[in-house]
Every structure is written in structure tokens, then in C-alpha cells.
Motif scaffolding. Structure first.
Motif, PDB file in Angstrom:
ATOM      1  N   ARG A 118      38.350  28.095  44.809  1.00 14.16           N
ATOM      2  CA  ARG A 118      39.610  27.383  44.603  1.00 14.16           C
ATOM      3  C   ARG A 118      39.589  26.594  43.298  1.00 14.16           C
ATOM      4  NH1 ARG A 118      39.016  24.902  49.803  1.00 14.16           N
ATOM      5  NH2 ARG A 118      38.882  26.705  51.123  1.00 14.16           N
ATOM      6  N   LEU A 119      38.466  25.956  43.003  1.00 14.25           N
ATOM      7  CA  LEU A 119      38.360  25.192  41.764  1.00 14.25           C
ATOM      8  C   LEU A 119      38.460  26.103  40.542  1.00 14.25           C
ATOM      9  CD1 LEU A 119      35.561  22.643  42.680  1.00 14.25           C
ATOM     10  CD2 LEU A 119      37.971  22.153  42.252  1.00 14.25           C
ATOM     11  N   MET A 120      37.830  27.283  40.603  1.00 17.72           N
ATOM     12  CA  MET A 120      37.903  28.226  39.481  1.00 17.72           C
ATOM     13  C   MET A 120      39.337  28.724  39.290  1.00 17.72           C
ATOM     14  SD  MET A 120      35.061  28.408  37.981  1.00 17.72           S
ATOM     15  CE  MET A 120      35.314  29.847  36.987  1.00 17.72           C
ATOM     16  N   LYS A 121      40.038  28.994  40.393  1.00 15.09           N
ATOM     17  CA  LYS A 121      41.421  29.444  40.297  1.00 15.09           C
ATOM     18  C   LYS A 121      42.292  28.371  39.664  1.00 15.09           C
ATOM     19  CE  LYS A 121      41.264  32.647  44.166  1.00 15.09           C
ATOM     20  NZ  LYS A 121      41.695  32.913  45.541  1.00 15.09           N
ATOM     21  N   LEU A 122      42.103  27.115  40.087  1.00 16.17           N
ATOM     22  CA  LEU A 122      42.873  26.022  39.506  1.00 16.17           C
ATOM     23  C   LEU A 122      42.567  25.863  38.015  1.00 16.17           C
ATOM     24  CD1 LEU A 122      42.694  23.327  42.311  1.00 16.17           C
ATOM     25  CD2 LEU A 122      44.723  24.515  41.494  1.00 16.17           C
ATOM     26  N   ALA A 123      41.297  26.013  37.638  1.00 19.93           N
ATOM     27  CA  ALA A 123      40.917  25.901  36.233  1.00 19.93           C
ATOM     28  C   ALA A 123      41.558  27.020  35.410  1.00 19.93           C
ATOM     29  CB  ALA A 123      39.401  25.937  36.097  1.00 19.93           C
ATOM     30  N   LEU A 124      41.583  28.239  35.948  1.00 20.23           N
ATOM     31  CA  LEU A 124      42.201  29.356  35.229  1.00 20.23           C
ATOM     32  C   LEU A 124      43.707  29.168  35.082  1.00 20.23           C
ATOM     33  CD1 LEU A 124      40.256  32.420  36.644  1.00 20.23           C
ATOM     34  CD2 LEU A 124      40.194  31.525  34.325  1.00 20.23           C
ATOM     35  N   ILE A 125      44.337  28.694  36.145  1.00 20.83           N
ATOM     36  CA  ILE A 125      45.783  28.457  36.083  1.00 20.83           C
ATOM     37  C   ILE A 125      46.085  27.380  35.042  1.00 20.83           C
ATOM     38  CG2 ILE A 125      47.757  27.542  37.367  1.00 20.83           C
ATOM     39  CD1 ILE A 125      46.589  28.961  39.843  1.00 20.83           C
ATOM     40  N   GLY A 126      45.294  26.322  35.041  1.00 24.07           N
ATOM     41  CA  GLY A 126      45.498  25.257  34.064  1.00 24.07           C
ATOM     42  C   GLY A 126      45.265  25.729  32.646  1.00 24.07           C
ATOM     43  N   ALA A 127      44.217  26.517  32.437  1.00 23.38           N
ATOM     44  CA  ALA A 127      43.920  27.014  31.091  1.00 23.38           C
ATOM     45  C   ALA A 127      45.003  27.977  30.621  1.00 23.38           C
ATOM     46  CB  ALA A 127      42.554  27.696  31.075  1.00 23.38           C
ATOM     47  N   THR A 128      45.520  28.785  31.528  1.00 21.70           N
ATOM     48  CA  THR A 128      46.574  29.731  31.166  1.00 21.70           C
ATOM     49  C   THR A 128      47.839  28.976  30.778  1.00 21.70           C
ATOM     50  OG1 THR A 128      45.669  31.332  32.719  1.00 21.70           O
ATOM     51  CG2 THR A 128      47.892  31.725  31.952  1.00 21.70           C
ATOM     52  N   GLY A 129      48.133  27.912  31.504  1.00 21.22           N
ATOM     53  CA  GLY A 129      49.320  27.119  31.189  1.00 21.22           C
ATOM     54  C   GLY A 129      49.211  26.440  29.839  1.00 21.22           C
TER      55      GLY A 129
END
Length: 77
Positions: A20-31
Motif C-alpha cells: 500500500r505504501l509503494m502504491k501511494l508513493a507511485l501515485i504521488g510521484a506520478t501526480g
């Protein structure tokens, strides 16, 4: 050591939590790394050239007497 929502008994994050933390980090980086799209109106007006060719065909038929009358008196028309 006490167990929290993000850690297991050994005090480390669980696999599900890390996922979950990796997914949140990827979503944030993509944004943050995503591009920005700007749409602006053109400076000059848009010109549309339409080439239209209209032809008209008129077909007429005259009665034999009318045709003879016109031929005998060409100054009528």
C-alpha cells in the motif's frame, strides 16, 4: 514491543502495508511528474474556404403550336 496498524509483532511493516505504501508513493510521484496541458485560443481567426459550384439545368418542352407561334413571331420574347 506493541503491535501497531503498520507493523507486525517484530516491529516491521507487513507485506500488505508495504504494498500500500509503494502504491501511494507511485501515485504521488506520478501526480508530481505528470505534464500540464495548456489550451489557448488562436491569435488569428479561423478561415474556412468553401468552393461551391452550383449548376442548374432547366428542361422545358413546348407544345407544337406554341413552338410554331414563337418561330413565326420571334420578336414576342
Amino acid at each position: 514491543m506493541t503491535q501497531t496498524a503498520l507493523t507486525n509483532d517484530a516491529g516491521r511493516p507487513t507485506k500488505g502495508d508495504m504494498s500500500r505504501l509503494m502504491k501511494l508513493a507511485l501515485i504521488g510521484a506520478t501526480g508530481l511528474a505528470g505534464g500540464c496541458v495548456n489550451v489557448t485560443a488562436p491569435d488569428k481567426p479561423i478561415i474556412i474556404n468553401l468552393n461551391i459550384n452550383i449548376t442548374q439545368q432547366v428542361v422545358y418542352r413546348l407544345d407544337g403550336e406554341a413552338k410554331a407561334l414563337i418561330q413565326s413571331n420571334p420578336g414576342i420574347f
